[in-house]
Design an enzyme around this catalytic site. Structure first.
Site, PDB file in Angstrom:
ATOM      1  CB  CYS A   1      68.770  13.893 -46.806  1.00 21.97           C
ATOM      2  SG  CYS A   1      68.930  14.169 -48.564  1.00 21.97           S
TER       3      CYS A   1
ATOM      4  CD1 TRP B   1      75.301  13.806 -50.436  1.00 24.53           C
ATOM      5  CD2 TRP B   1      73.889  12.705 -51.770  1.00 24.53           C
ATOM      6  NE1 TRP B   1      76.051  13.098 -51.347  1.00 24.53           N
ATOM      7  CE2 TRP B   1      75.219  12.421 -52.180  1.00 24.53           C
ATOM      8  CE3 TRP B   1      72.837  12.121 -52.477  1.00 24.53           C
ATOM      9  CZ2 TRP B   1      75.509  11.581 -53.257  1.00 24.53           C
ATOM     10  CZ3 TRP B   1      73.119  11.288 -53.551  1.00 24.53           C
ATOM     11  CH2 TRP B   1      74.451  11.021 -53.922  1.00 24.53           C
TER      12      TRP B   1
ATOM     13  NE  ARG C   1      71.228  10.473 -42.427  1.00 20.50           N
ATOM     14  CZ  ARG C   1      70.515   9.365 -42.260  1.00 20.50           C
ATOM     15  NH1 ARG C   1      70.739   8.597 -41.215  1.00 20.50           N
ATOM     16  NH2 ARG C   1      69.586   9.027 -43.119  1.00 20.50           N
TER      17      ARG C   1
ATOM     18  CE  LYS D   1      78.906   4.856 -42.341  1.00 22.48           C
ATOM     19  NZ  LYS D   1      80.234   4.298 -42.636  1.00 22.48           N
TER      20      LYS D   1
ATOM     21  CG  HIS E   1      94.058 -10.568 -70.015  1.00 24.97           C
ATOM     22  ND1 HIS E   1      93.880 -11.354 -71.135  1.00 24.97           N
ATOM     23  CD2 HIS E   1      94.646 -11.370 -69.074  1.00 24.97           C
ATOM     24  CE1 HIS E   1      94.316 -12.584 -70.887  1.00 24.97           C
ATOM     25  NE2 HIS E   1      94.785 -12.612 -69.648  1.00 24.97           N
TER      26      HIS E   1
ATOM     27  CE  LYS F   1      86.903   1.940 -46.718  1.00 23.64           C
ATOM     28  NZ  LYS F   1      85.885   1.631 -47.734  1.00 23.64           N
TER      29      LYS F   1
ATOM     30  CG  ASN G   1      65.962  12.223 -45.321  1.00 20.77           C
ATOM     31  OD1 ASN G   1      66.213  13.406 -45.500  1.00 20.77           O
ATOM     32  ND2 ASN G   1      66.309  11.574 -44.219  1.00 20.77           N
ATOM     33  N   GLY G   2      64.727  11.164 -49.653  1.00 14.51           N
ATOM     34  CA  GLY G   2      64.228  10.249 -50.664  1.00 14.51           C
ATOM     35  C   GLY G   2      63.926  10.951 -51.973  1.00 14.51           C
TER      36      GLY G   2
ATOM     37  CD  GLU H   1      84.645   4.851 -50.153  1.00 16.78           C
ATOM     38  OE1 GLU H   1      83.423   4.691 -50.040  1.00 16.78           O
ATOM     39  OE2 GLU H   1      85.472   4.287 -49.405  1.00 16.78           O
TER      40      GLU H   1
ATOM     41  CD  GLU I   1      87.048  -1.678 -48.715  1.00 18.20           C
ATOM     42  OE1 GLU I   1      86.878  -0.956 -47.735  1.00 18.20           O
ATOM     43  OE2 GLU I   1      86.210  -1.777 -49.643  1.00 18.20           O
TER      44      GLU I   1
END
Length: 604
Positions: free
Chosen positions: A2, A74, A27, A599, A499, A480, A98-99, A483, A476
């Site tokens: 947020c 968010w 964000r 973000k 395995h 990516k 925010n939070g 995402e 990574e």
């Protein structure tokens, strides 16, 4: 997570509030809104979805005033709906947050019965302040009293009818900055929101609260004692918020990496002497173990660093996911060094791990991109990555700068402990100094990578394989891809293939193999052959020697520059960034603001 913007100005503020929200889009958010005070009345507009929807609402039904707050939300408590969007309104109070207010249910239970329009914890905070006003407290008293009852993480911006020329704000666990203007004052989640308005910022410290007025600000600490906080002059942020010639911020930031790596290296290397400039107070000869704690892509940078520290410096390294670290009661030695890694320096779980380590007597270091962040201020040693503001939600240049800085520290640690001599240290430093050129060469493969990406758009799943330090790069690459393209992807150590994961390989399944020609190359090629025999579409990312040796084994080969074990992870990461980017572009997803992601994650 947020975003907050606030202005108490000499001129109408609505347009500037919306402009500030646009600068916070990176964000991540799913609704937006503003509130202003005009004619002793609180006016509010909110909309679900993009800020363009809020703008349409304001065009149809304008509001304006000389004091206002705005927010991009968010969703945490409650679905991403208009009624759950901020600002929330209760009586005389409009509030953005925010939070998470963790004890909101207890507060709500203790309040007299009220009509609640939302499912959020935030609305309860607005009602608590309003109830104190109804009981005769002044706006200042009501705000301070409410803060004393909140438990959790918050950054707050509050308008109160009857205090039309003031904005109240506070921070506990979520960052908040105050901007100083000429007859105006500003409030923002970060410098990006306020860049067009001012470069002079005050960063509130943990537990601080403040009252903004047109001619200045009063700041109080968590004991309600008046305090002064330093003014920081933040330059150059405004220029970063422009994509320039690039279609997306992510692509711009991918292509900035030769420059950002050069900045990182200039901080950690003395290029004239070819030695590492270790941060003040960091002496690895006194350290028996390194603990690296981080989340997401920063955690993967720590995984790469584990290989570097153990292979070059022979220092044991534990790498921990921040959200799990303190909950398992880790066994800690006072001779251990904790390095927390975070782009923003505000990641809630990582910050909590830092504080846990400090409580247990460990030396702490914070590797961050924002040197005014909470982690940088609270750690014993603050270490910058110098990547510059990163707008794309999917981290690119911050990841490579984090990895580069950690690589330099590993070389420095090896020298401090006598593991390597001057000549070996100089060799490693020259290797690191070559990174900007190697990355420039890697970027020249973008055309072939874009072509390769076209073959991924119909995939339901993709698998990424690597060995050694390429295992984190496989992780990574998978991160990516999922995402920003929303294709299910998993990264594995290639030796783990038999395995379990090989059961999922079928005709046409994309398997991305990251295998430069190194000591483990032949073993990785054996795994490549195993998936190829089961019909996988094999995409090999390698170097010229590796490509020559595996020419007939892969459906697609992407050749990246030759590099040493110290620098190869960064060079190979460029290929994975481009592959994810071009796949997402082909699929038409929102590259810079992927769904459900933020973000900076500033709540647990």
């Amino acid at each position: 997570m947020c975003g907050i913007v606030g202005i108490i100005g000499r001129a109408p503020v609505s347009d500037r509030l919306v402009s500030g929200l646009k600068r916070l889009e990176y964000r991540g958010y799913d609704s937006a809104g503003i509130a202003v005070i005009n004619d002793d009345t609180v006016h509010r507009r909110r909309a679900r979805g993009k800020i363009a929807n809020l703008e349409a609402c304001l065009n149809d039904d304008p509001i304006d005033g000389h004091s206002g707050i705005a927010h991009t939300r968010w969703a945490t408590h409650g679905a991403p709906t208009e009624t759950n969007a901020h600002p929330h309104h209760a009586g005389r109070v409009a509030l953005v947050h925010n939070g998470i207010i963790e004890n909101y249910a207890d507060i709500r239970e203790a309040l007299p019965p009220r009509n609640y329009e939302s499912d959020t914890d935030t609305e309860v905070a607005a009602h608590l302040i309003d109830e104190a006003l109804k009981n005769g407290q002044s706006p200042r008293e009501a705000f301070a009293a409410a803060l004393a009852q909140f438990r959790g993480a918050y950054a707050l911006g509050v308008l109160i009818k009857g205090a039309d020329d003031e904005i109240f704000c506070a921070r506990h666990g979520s960052p908040l900055a105050i901007g100083l203007g000429d007859g105006e004052m500003y409030l923002g989640s970060d410098a990006m929101a306020l860049a067009p308005l001012t470069s002079r910022l005050i960063y509130l410290e943990e537990g601080d609260w403040a009252i903004l007025k047109r001619d200045g600000v009063e700041i109080f600490d968590k004991t309600n004692a008046p305090v002064d906080r330093p003014v920081t002059d933040v330059k150059g942020v405004d220029e970063v918020a422009n994509k320039g010639e690039y279609a997306h911020f992510m692509l711009k930031e991918i292509y900035e990496q030769p420059e950002t790596l050069a900045r990182t290296l200039s901080h950690y290397l003395d290029l004239s002497e070819m030695r590492v400039d270790m941060p003040d107070g960091l002496d690895f000869s006194e350290i028996d173990r390194v603990i690296i704690v981080a989340c997401g892509t920063a955690f993967i940078a720590g995984m790469v660093a584990k290989y570097m520290f153990e292979q070059i410096a022979a220092i044991p390294v534990d790498i921990d996911i921040a959200s799990e670290f303190r909950y398992r009661d880790p066994v800690l030695s006072p001779k251990s060094l904790m390095i927390v890694v975070s782009q923003s320096g505000e990641t809630a779980d990582t910050l909590a791990a830092l504080r846990y380590a400090k409580q247990h007597g460990l030396t702490t270091a914070a590797l961050v991109n924002v040197m005014t962040s909470t982690m940088a201020r609270e750690a014993d040693i603050a270490m910058p990555i110098k990547a510059g503001p990163e707008i794309g939600v999917a981290s690119t240049k911050a990841f490579t700068s984090q990895t580069c800085a950690l690589a330099a520290l590993a070389v420095g640690a090896a020298f401090q402990t006598g593991r390597i001599d001057d000549n070996a240290a100089a060799t490693h430093c020259r290797d690191l100094a070559s990174l900007p050129q190697r990355v420039t060469e890697a970027l020249s493969s973008d055309t072939i990578i874009a072509k390769t990406a076209k073959g991924l758009v119909t995939a339901r799943s993709a698998f990424f394989l690597g060995r050694g330090a390429m295992v984190p790069i496989a992780l990574e690459g998978a991160l990516k891809l999922k995402e920003i393209s929303y294709i299910h992807a998993e990264g594995y150590a290639a030796g783990e293939l038999k395995h379990g994961p090989i059961a999922l390989i079928e005709d046409g399944t994309p398997v991305i193999v990251i295998a430069p020609d190194d000591a483990l190359y032949e073993k990785t090629v054996s795994n490549l052959q195993e998936v190829a025999a089961r019909g996988a579409r094999v995409i090999l990312f390698t170097d010229p020697k590796g490509a020559a040796a595996a020419k007939s084994l892969s459906d697609d080969i992407v050749v990246l520059p030759e590099a040493t074990p110290l620098t190869a992870p960064i060079v190979q990461a460029i290929g994975q960034q481009l592959l994810a980017y071009y796949t997402a572009v082909e699929l038409g997803t929102d590259v810079d603001q992927p769904r459900n992601l933020a973000k900076s994650v500033t709540v647990e």
